[in-house]
Design an enzyme around this catalytic site. Structure first.
Site, PDB file in Angstrom:
ATOM      1  N   GLN A 220       0.839  -1.198   0.000  1.00 64.71           N
ATOM      2  CA  GLN A 220       0.000   0.000   0.000  1.00 64.71           C
ATOM      3  C   GLN A 220       0.874   1.248   0.000  1.00 64.71           C
ATOM      4  OE1 GLN A 220      -3.594  -0.254   0.498  1.00 64.71           O
ATOM      5  NE2 GLN A 220      -3.608   1.886  -0.054  1.00 64.71           N
ATOM      6  N   PHE A 221       1.361   1.653  -1.177  1.00 69.30           N
ATOM      7  CA  PHE A 221       2.245   2.820  -1.248  1.00 69.30           C
ATOM      8  C   PHE A 221       1.532   4.099  -0.799  1.00 69.30           C
ATOM      9  CE2 PHE A 221       0.160   3.374  -5.304  1.00 69.30           C
ATOM     10  CZ  PHE A 221       0.180   4.743  -5.521  1.00 69.30           C
ATOM     11  N   THR A 222       0.205   4.126  -0.866  1.00 67.85           N
ATOM     12  CA  THR A 222      -0.523   5.341  -0.499  1.00 67.85           C
ATOM     13  C   THR A 222      -0.444   5.659   0.994  1.00 67.85           C
ATOM     14  OG1 THR A 222      -2.632   4.184  -0.289  1.00 67.85           O
ATOM     15  CG2 THR A 222      -2.116   5.119  -2.452  1.00 67.85           C
TER      16      THR A 222
END
Length: 147
Positions: free
Chosen positions: A78-80
């Site tokens: 989950q890069f966000t």
């Protein structure tokens, strides 16, 4: 590294209408990697999560780990988690590590969890994923490898 930990009764991740990971009771993890993260960060968080006492014992106290209750892990990249929303209305993701670097640490993190004896299911790194879960409690925690 940053991990959102959610205690769940069940969870699954789907990519292109195919289930890539599914668990019953356990922990749903959203995993983000930032610049400068190392295997030391990944190992620290894997050990912390495996031993995190957020399941209830017979007395109703949060005193048991996912290992103690025989639970599983669903780990989703989950890069966000490193989105910066302080300016404007569109998040800036410059704090997220480059995909190649992030994927290496994400995979290492999952191997460390599995080395604890846990069943570890995953999504597909970098793919558009649909994630569903039944959050149990709800219990949701945010862990960072660096304070």
């Amino acid at each position: 590294m940053r991990v959102v930990v959610q205690r769940c009764k069940k969870a699954q991740v789907t990519v292109d209408d195919a289930i890539t990971g599914v668990i019953a009771e356990g922990l749903m993890l959203l995993v983000g990697v930032t610049h400068g993260d190392t295997e030391k960060d990944a190992k620290y968080l894997a050990e912390k999560i495996a031993g995190l006492r957020i399941f209830e014992d017979d007395a109703g106290k949060m005193n048991l780990s996912v290992i103690d209750v025989g639970g599983a892990i669903l780990s989703v990249s989950q890069f966000t988690l490193y989105g910066d929303c302080r300016k404007g209305r569109r998040p800036n993701f410059m704090a997220a590590a480059a995909p190649d670097e992030a994927n290496l640490l994400y995979e290492y993190f999952n191997r460390e969890l599995a080395a604890s004896g846990l069943q570890v299911e995953t999504g597909i790194f970098g793919a558009m994923m649909d994630v569903s879960l039944v959050n149990w409690g709800p219990v949701t925690l945010i862990l960072d490898s660096r304070g």
